[in-house]
Design a protein around this motif. Structure first.
Motif, PDB file in Angstrom:
ATOM      1  N   TRP A 296       0.836  -1.202   0.000  1.00  0.00           N
ATOM      2  CA  TRP A 296       0.000   0.000   0.000  1.00  0.00           C
ATOM      3  C   TRP A 296       0.872   1.254   0.000  1.00  0.00           C
ATOM      4  O   TRP A 296       0.604   2.214  -0.729  1.00  0.00           O
ATOM      5  CB  TRP A 296      -0.931  -0.009   1.223  1.00  0.00           C
ATOM      6  CG  TRP A 296      -1.586  -1.354   1.463  1.00  0.00           C
ATOM      7  CD1 TRP A 296      -1.088  -2.380   2.204  1.00  0.00           C
ATOM      8  CD2 TRP A 296      -2.817  -1.818   0.904  1.00  0.00           C
ATOM      9  NE1 TRP A 296      -1.932  -3.469   2.163  1.00  0.00           N
ATOM     10  CE2 TRP A 296      -3.017  -3.143   1.379  1.00  0.00           C
ATOM     11  CE3 TRP A 296      -3.786  -1.244   0.068  1.00  0.00           C
ATOM     12  CZ2 TRP A 296      -4.134  -3.916   1.032  1.00  0.00           C
ATOM     13  CZ3 TRP A 296      -4.911  -2.002  -0.265  1.00  0.00           C
ATOM     14  CH2 TRP A 296      -5.063  -3.330   0.204  1.00  0.00           C
ATOM     15  N   GLU A 297       1.878   1.244   0.808  1.00  0.00           N
ATOM     16  CA  GLU A 297       2.752   2.418   0.860  1.00  0.00           C
ATOM     17  C   GLU A 297       3.607   2.544  -0.409  1.00  0.00           C
ATOM     18  O   GLU A 297       3.957   3.646  -0.823  1.00  0.00           O
ATOM     19  CB  GLU A 297       3.650   2.357   2.109  1.00  0.00           C
ATOM     20  CG  GLU A 297       2.851   2.588   3.399  1.00  0.00           C
ATOM     21  CD  GLU A 297       3.708   2.623   4.658  1.00  0.00           C
ATOM     22  OE1 GLU A 297       3.166   2.934   5.738  1.00  0.00           O
ATOM     23  OE2 GLU A 297       4.922   2.324   4.578  1.00  0.00           O
ATOM     24  N   LYS A 298       3.939   1.427  -1.017  1.00  0.00           N
ATOM     25  CA  LYS A 298       4.658   1.523  -2.295  1.00  0.00           C
ATOM     26  C   LYS A 298       3.792   2.261  -3.327  1.00  0.00           C
ATOM     27  O   LYS A 298       4.288   3.089  -4.100  1.00  0.00           O
ATOM     28  CB  LYS A 298       5.009   0.128  -2.819  1.00  0.00           C
ATOM     29  CG  LYS A 298       6.062  -0.626  -1.992  1.00  0.00           C
ATOM     30  CD  LYS A 298       6.305  -2.012  -2.590  1.00  0.00           C
ATOM     31  CE  LYS A 298       7.045  -2.931  -1.620  1.00  0.00           C
ATOM     32  NZ  LYS A 298       7.104  -4.326  -2.118  1.00  0.00           N
ATOM     33  N   LEU A 299       2.508   1.925  -3.322  1.00  0.00           N
ATOM     34  CA  LEU A 299       1.613   2.614  -4.258  1.00  0.00           C
ATOM     35  C   LEU A 299       1.524   4.096  -3.934  1.00  0.00           C
ATOM     36  O   LEU A 299       1.442   4.937  -4.840  1.00  0.00           O
ATOM     37  CB  LEU A 299       0.221   1.970  -4.224  1.00  0.00           C
ATOM     38  CG  LEU A 299       0.144   0.567  -4.837  1.00  0.00           C
ATOM     39  CD1 LEU A 299      -1.249  -0.032  -4.634  1.00  0.00           C
ATOM     40  CD2 LEU A 299       0.463   0.616  -6.332  1.00  0.00           C
ATOM     41  N   ASP A 300       1.546   4.417  -2.662  1.00  0.00           N
ATOM     42  CA  ASP A 300       1.528   5.837  -2.293  1.00  0.00           C
ATOM     43  C   ASP A 300       2.717   6.571  -2.910  1.00  0.00           C
ATOM     44  O   ASP A 300       2.580   7.694  -3.401  1.00  0.00           O
ATOM     45  CB  ASP A 300       1.571   5.983  -0.760  1.00  0.00           C
ATOM     46  CG  ASP A 300       0.325   5.406  -0.081  1.00  0.00           C
ATOM     47  OD1 ASP A 300      -0.687   5.173  -0.776  1.00  0.00           O
ATOM     48  OD2 ASP A 300       0.397   5.161   1.138  1.00  0.00           O
ATOM     49  N   ASP A 301       3.868   5.923  -2.864  1.00  0.00           N
ATOM     50  CA  ASP A 301       5.063   6.552  -3.441  1.00  0.00           C
ATOM     51  C   ASP A 301       4.971   6.616  -4.965  1.00  0.00           C
ATOM     52  O   ASP A 301       5.336   7.622  -5.587  1.00  0.00           O
ATOM     53  CB  ASP A 301       6.322   5.777  -3.036  1.00  0.00           C
ATOM     54  CG  ASP A 301       6.690   6.012  -1.569  1.00  0.00           C
ATOM     55  OD1 ASP A 301       5.985   6.793  -0.885  1.00  0.00           O
ATOM     56  OD2 ASP A 301       7.672   5.408  -1.101  1.00  0.00           O
TER      57      ASP A 301
ATOM     58  N   VAL B 231       5.255   9.745  -8.075  1.00  0.00           N
ATOM     59  CA  VAL B 231       5.971   9.768  -9.352  1.00  0.00           C
ATOM     60  C   VAL B 231       5.026  10.131 -10.494  1.00  0.00           C
ATOM     61  O   VAL B 231       5.345  10.960 -11.352  1.00  0.00           O
ATOM     62  CB  VAL B 231       6.655   8.408  -9.623  1.00  0.00           C
ATOM     63  CG1 VAL B 231       7.285   8.367 -11.018  1.00  0.00           C
ATOM     64  CG2 VAL B 231       7.715   8.121  -8.553  1.00  0.00           C
ATOM     65  N   HIS B 232       3.840   9.528 -10.460  1.00  0.00           N
ATOM     66  CA  HIS B 232       2.882   9.832 -11.522  1.00  0.00           C
ATOM     67  C   HIS B 232       2.365  11.262 -11.401  1.00  0.00           C
ATOM     68  O   HIS B 232       2.174  11.952 -12.407  1.00  0.00           O
ATOM     69  CB  HIS B 232       1.727   8.836 -11.462  1.00  0.00           C
ATOM     70  CG  HIS B 232       0.770   8.983 -12.614  1.00  0.00           C
ATOM     71  ND1 HIS B 232       1.187   9.093 -13.924  1.00  0.00           N
ATOM     72  CD2 HIS B 232      -0.585   9.063 -12.644  1.00  0.00           C
ATOM     73  CE1 HIS B 232       0.134   9.221 -14.720  1.00  0.00           C
ATOM     74  NE2 HIS B 232      -0.948   9.214 -13.957  1.00  0.00           N
ATOM     75  N   ALA B 233       2.161  11.697 -10.179  1.00  0.00           N
ATOM     76  CA  ALA B 233       1.629  13.053  -9.981  1.00  0.00           C
ATOM     77  C   ALA B 233       2.564  14.106 -10.572  1.00  0.00           C
ATOM     78  O   ALA B 233       2.113  15.108 -11.130  1.00  0.00           O
ATOM     79  CB  ALA B 233       1.412  13.313  -8.493  1.00  0.00           C
ATOM     80  N   PHE B 234       3.850  13.875 -10.465  1.00  0.00           N
ATOM     81  CA  PHE B 234       4.790  14.910 -10.921  1.00  0.00           C
ATOM     82  C   PHE B 234       5.258  14.712 -12.363  1.00  0.00           C
ATOM     83  O   PHE B 234       5.742  15.656 -12.983  1.00  0.00           O
ATOM     84  CB  PHE B 234       5.976  14.998  -9.961  1.00  0.00           C
ATOM     85  CG  PHE B 234       5.574  15.570  -8.628  1.00  0.00           C
ATOM     86  CD1 PHE B 234       5.279  16.932  -8.509  1.00  0.00           C
ATOM     87  CD2 PHE B 234       5.437  14.771  -7.506  1.00  0.00           C
ATOM     88  CE1 PHE B 234       4.871  17.474  -7.292  1.00  0.00           C
ATOM     89  CE2 PHE B 234       5.032  15.306  -6.289  1.00  0.00           C
ATOM     90  CZ  PHE B 234       4.748  16.656  -6.171  1.00  0.00           C
ATOM     91  N   THR B 235       5.141  13.506 -12.886  1.00  0.00           N
ATOM     92  CA  THR B 235       5.579  13.282 -14.276  1.00  0.00           C
ATOM     93  C   THR B 235       4.393  13.154 -15.234  1.00  0.00           C
ATOM     94  O   THR B 235       4.534  13.442 -16.428  1.00  0.00           O
ATOM     95  CB  THR B 235       6.400  11.988 -14.406  1.00  0.00           C
ATOM     96  OG1 THR B 235       5.570  10.873 -14.056  1.00  0.00           O
ATOM     97  CG2 THR B 235       7.630  12.028 -13.491  1.00  0.00           C
ATOM     98  N   GLY B 236       3.287  12.640 -14.749  1.00  0.00           N
ATOM     99  CA  GLY B 236       2.111  12.488 -15.606  1.00  0.00           C
ATOM    100  C   GLY B 236       2.171  11.314 -16.550  1.00  0.00           C
ATOM    101  O   GLY B 236       1.238  11.070 -17.306  1.00  0.00           O
ATOM    102  N   VAL B 237       3.270  10.568 -16.533  1.00  0.00           N
ATOM    103  CA  VAL B 237       3.407   9.474 -17.512  1.00  0.00           C
ATOM    104  C   VAL B 237       3.799   8.156 -16.854  1.00  0.00           C
ATOM    105  O   VAL B 237       4.384   7.290 -17.502  1.00  0.00           O
ATOM    106  CB  VAL B 237       4.433   9.830 -18.613  1.00  0.00           C
ATOM    107  CG1 VAL B 237       3.935  10.980 -19.472  1.00  0.00           C
ATOM    108  CG2 VAL B 237       5.790  10.124 -18.014  1.00  0.00           C
TER     109      VAL B 237
END
Lengths: 386, 386, 386, 386
Positions: free
Chosen positions: A43-48, A52-58
């Motif tokens: 679960w915490e891995k997904l949080d991290d 990554v997705h939030a800041f890169t979008g890809v």
């Protein structure tokens, strides 16, 4: 659509899958240097990964590794992902960490061990059904350390039998991605050492079996882009495990050791219509000494930059120079794209996607790094290889 | 003394040092497969090493690794060894497993970390004083993973400073053996990547500083026997860390991957008068999947066989053919020795030493393997890398 | 002077020496593909080299190779060069094409062959006196193909003796540049296989003996920039033979195979104050299938681009990140310079030097290529290796 | 038949094909050192090959290379061979020495060049019809030197088209052997770089298309015996081009660099029932500095020794140890065969065949070497690569 618009559209549509295990601790056989704030659960891995997705979008999907990411309720895990803008991606099997696998898994001389290994692979397909994952990625640590230790050819027969059983279990939309690796952890033979071996097995299995190219799994001097071009021509390139190497399977950040090679690989992907097709772009890295989330963001950006350069190649000019036998001219067309600084273009792309043009700076400002160090206290940190 | 008698005498006088850590568990970054009966303390490691010496007759010393083999009373440890017909050998330092060493030890950018590392090395010399060891073997995991990560040249300055301090602490009869390694665990640069770097540092330090050649620490294609010949010519070959590799630093049993190379190395040792001089013959191996004590016995035997062949080279005939420019003739002289089956000779040697001619069979019959499995229950097994 | 002005000044002062033999035909052991318009004499090679300098402004000297460039009157050759804005550069010896050298030259078992080889080297110093050349570059094809063929160590003794005699003949301002090479044309050992061997010989000879790094002469995986940094630290880097390789000593255009590596090498040169010092920047390439003059122009430009990037590294920011142990930050500073498109800067530099900003286009427009094809008819074309 | 008798029978039945070009001069790109007495025609090459067969008894066929061995009357050439106890063997094509092939042959961007190359291949099949040769061996020097120079994938399409046309021309009993090579003379890509590429083409062509393994054509670290085992399992191992390498495609005598590897390869051949089947054992070597006929005799003997050792492996004991997971035991079974000195056995075999037990000494006594030096005066010596 103008050409530049098409390039931008392609870059916006790119999807790089990040691996759950890269968010956890990793190391070499000598030492795992633990880092603060590392996730303690899938679960915490997904949080991290969501950061990554939030800041890169890809980076919209996350690869799972079973049993490291085993949970009781995969539907809940999938919802956890969706709530953060992610999806669960490729399922990776693990047939190298149980004590039974000392001499191999699906290639082991003992049928009981092979059964155990195949059962694990079948369980992975069950999990794919639950997570909605398309791809089962198979990397086997199987091999031998000493000449004569086992029968090289008999091991191929055992491998073929195991793969056939698992292949038969795949659903209509599911794929098997077979990875090859020259060495490590086996040091005399591995049972799938090269693309040719993986390809030969895939051919016999059927169209849902595809080869995956890990950029760190080749002998020195191997021309990886040739393999990529060949597998695309054969319709058998399932995807990439991206990372960098100077020596062996170093698992450094993709683009860190030889950015020109990464560009050449992506040029062949673009040229072979592999971009935007079913070819999966995955990271498979170990951030042993550097901060993990920024390293993954940087890796995603490196893939984007190489992709942007590959998309900018003037293919008409290239084809003309090639047809004319103009060695220097053709090389110059390729180098012109490579030498272009595409960072301004990618900043624009990010702004058009509503993102900060500088993902690393934005992440640094976000406070996430401090937050996880403060909050993730107690419990057991996730570790690659554990 | 006839020539054959001289060869036998040389073989009887050979001494191969076994490493305490090879008796413990080891593995790759993917998995350590624990074996039953593995020692739980330095004392038990010596018990196992005594078996190797008892059956081969040529493994009288044991290398220690600090802190893995740290004990309160080294004099007691030395007596424990002597009671079993052994002596304590080379002291190996460890500057790679403390959390402080994530970015290096003696080359670390932070002076406090360097101080800590140097203090450890000085402690190792203290231990040498207590154990009567002649050699301090230094292998540094120091290096960088990414271009730019640190200043390559400044790290050399730091290394030189640390070595100088430790060198100054050595006693009259003590030596510093500096090991080089191309890569791993550092994946962009290591701070002592090749023999040239080790040699340059040794030159500046003085005659007690010598280079040690680990047969698994070179780039593909490196001609190791050339390095051996060169270091002997320069008076700077301190010794060997023997093991085998097919790919990287695989740490397989010596002689298992390329027995012809091992022969060529020993030929240069014999030719350069390095046999019977101060050149230390040490094993440095990881028996990840095979039984440890038999693997070490086998390794010692492999060194003996290569040595026997090297001693059998008809050096007068070789020199004649070389002087005559007879390429095939000179090669044939060398190959004639290599192609000789020296196992009967070594059986004779062992019988003359009062040993069983077949060390592996004798060990198997001895019951030691069963005994340690039965007795070494509970406690924590020793592990390489832990 | 602003920082940018300093970078520009450095770029304007750069000097890349081009090799006379790169203007002639070359090939592999399989085939030499002759090109039209290739020079038929040293005089015509200088004419071509003058074109490279005319369009790049930074290739003012030409390396000669004896006996390929042997002329009766070196003073006249020097004037021919000066009339075209050039100077004669490094003198390269050749001890590999006479039938006597089948088993070596200065390392040959036969003293008469060694004498012949040393006499040739002494003749080269005579020529240096006549041409005013500073550097004698020594590359030896010496080595063996088969284990046992010759005595590795005795060959080192012979080498040392030959070098000492030649060193003693050098004038006050002359230097000996000793090149190393792992293999080819010898396939078991070469007599100067690595930088360590070259360095050890240079140390014994004296300060005028320096090591030259050919970027294609290493084992796979060798970190060349580490060697560069180390030799600069030791004050023993005499210069470079630049070219590119993917596999062996491919002798492709510098910067063509791994432009990032070239940048890292030049970064260490700049960091080690090797730029603008006595370190010679030479090309040593074979343009087997591409047009020769444009390939050399392109190669010079590639060196310029890598140099420009190295000069742009923000060294203060780099040092700060390194001192802070910021792995990603330090790497990012280096990559930022590498990812910069320096072609606009170099166009500016050229314009400020009164040159066309696009040397390749300007050369193409010049008509020189057509002129030499038309005029150089009859006679024997110069060939690398002949 | 006892087991030993079976081993002897197998050794007597072995056939090693020697290549006509190995009798001629050869060299590196740096120099061809001509030897005295070298053949001046295909007829004289056969005369020399007859000597090899006369003294070894196991080299009954000779591979031809077109156009180097082009004659007006192949039937006469075949009779010349038969008169000397030989047969004409594999026909080797040459699409790398015509000026037209600067950028490739069957993969060239220009259809006219491809046509020329295919016509040459078809001519080779015509010659096979005339000589009665079974095998057409295809090695292509095709490839590129610079990224972008040509379209990697389009070249595969062109290759496939050419191979299909030639395959269609093969007679019922004729085969196409497709060779792969990682690099040289092309230095960025070759068009058939690895066994996987050759295999993929053969699969599409049909059962008469087989892969040939040149032991010098792999990346460093490649496990060649794995490829051999895999190709045998797939029914696609057409044969070997034997030679030795330390670094690249060194083309030294087989068994000279790594005799243990040669043994492991032959062990897989024996285990995979490839011995005595259609797998062709061919030499492909360059004797640049050593006497040619003795080097070829020695090479044949090296193959015999490795084969004898492979035949002596106690396969039942090996299978038992493998099934039991006895790593050391299984390795020991293999090593026991390897460590056996098989030279006495081969002397016996030769005596039973009516041959001198020492082929090299017998050849030396025969006076042939002196005879050809005396008689082969005038005319042009045959040269590899010319």
């Amino acid at each position: 659509m103008t050409e530049l618009a098409a390039v931008k559209a392609a870059l916006k549509s790119q999807a790089v899958e990040t691996p759950s295990w890269a968010y956890g601790n990793s190391g070499t056989r000598f030492k795992v240097f633990a880092q603060q704030g590392v996730p303690r659960s899938p679960w915490e891995k997904l949080d991290d990964a969501a950061q990554v997705h939030a800041f890169t979008g890809v980076a919209p999907t996350v690869a799972l590794h079973i049993p490291w990411d085993r949970v009781d309720d995969y539907a809940a895990l999938a919802r956890h992902a969706e709530d953060r803008g992610l999806r669960l991606g490729t399922i990776n099997s693990n047939t190298f960490q149980d004590d039974a696998y000392r001499l191999g898994s699906v290639c082991h001389p003992d049928a009981a061990v092979r059964r155990k290994a195949v059962d694990h692979l079948l369980e992975c397909v069950d999990i794919m059904d639950a997570t909605g994952s398309r791809d089962l990625k198979l990397w086997f640590a199987d091999g031998t350390n000493y000449p004569g230790q086992d029968d090289i050819r008999a091991r191929q027969d055992r491998l073929a039998e195991a793969l056939a059983e698992v292949y038969g279990r795949l659903g209509e939309e599911q794929r098997m991605l077979l990875e090859y690796k020259l060495f490590e952890p086996a040091f005399y033979t591995t049972d799938v050492p090269d693309w040719g071996t993986a390809y030969a097995h895939c051919l016999k299995l059927g169209p849902k079996a595809q080869v995956v190219v890990d950029t760190g799994h080749h002998a020195p001097g191997t021309n990886i882009e040739f393999i990529v071009a060949t597998l695309l021509r054969e319709g058998r390139l399932g995807g990439f495990d991206f990372n960098s190497r100077f020596y062996a399977d170093d698992d450094l950040m993709v683009g860190a050791a030889d950015p020109f090679q990464l560009f050449r690989i992506l040029h062949e992907v673009v040229r072979g219509d592999g971009f935007g097709s079913g070819v999966a772009f995955m990271l498979d890295q170990c951030h042993n000494i550097e901060a993990k989330i920024p390293a993954i963001i940087r890796s995603v950006m490196n893939v984007q930059e190489a992709t942007a350069k590959a998309l900018l190649v003037d293919r008409a000019a290239l084809a003309d120079a090639q047809a004319a036998g103009d060695v220097l001219g053709a090389n110059a067309v390729l180098m012109d794209a490579y030498n272009t600084d595409v960072r301004p273009l990618l900043r624009e792309v990010r702004e058009e996607m509503g993102l900060d043009p500088d993902p690393l700076a934005a992440y640094a400002r976000s406070g996430w790094a401090e937050k996880i160090v403060a909050e993730r206290v107690g419990g057991e940190q996730a570790g690659w290889g554990a």
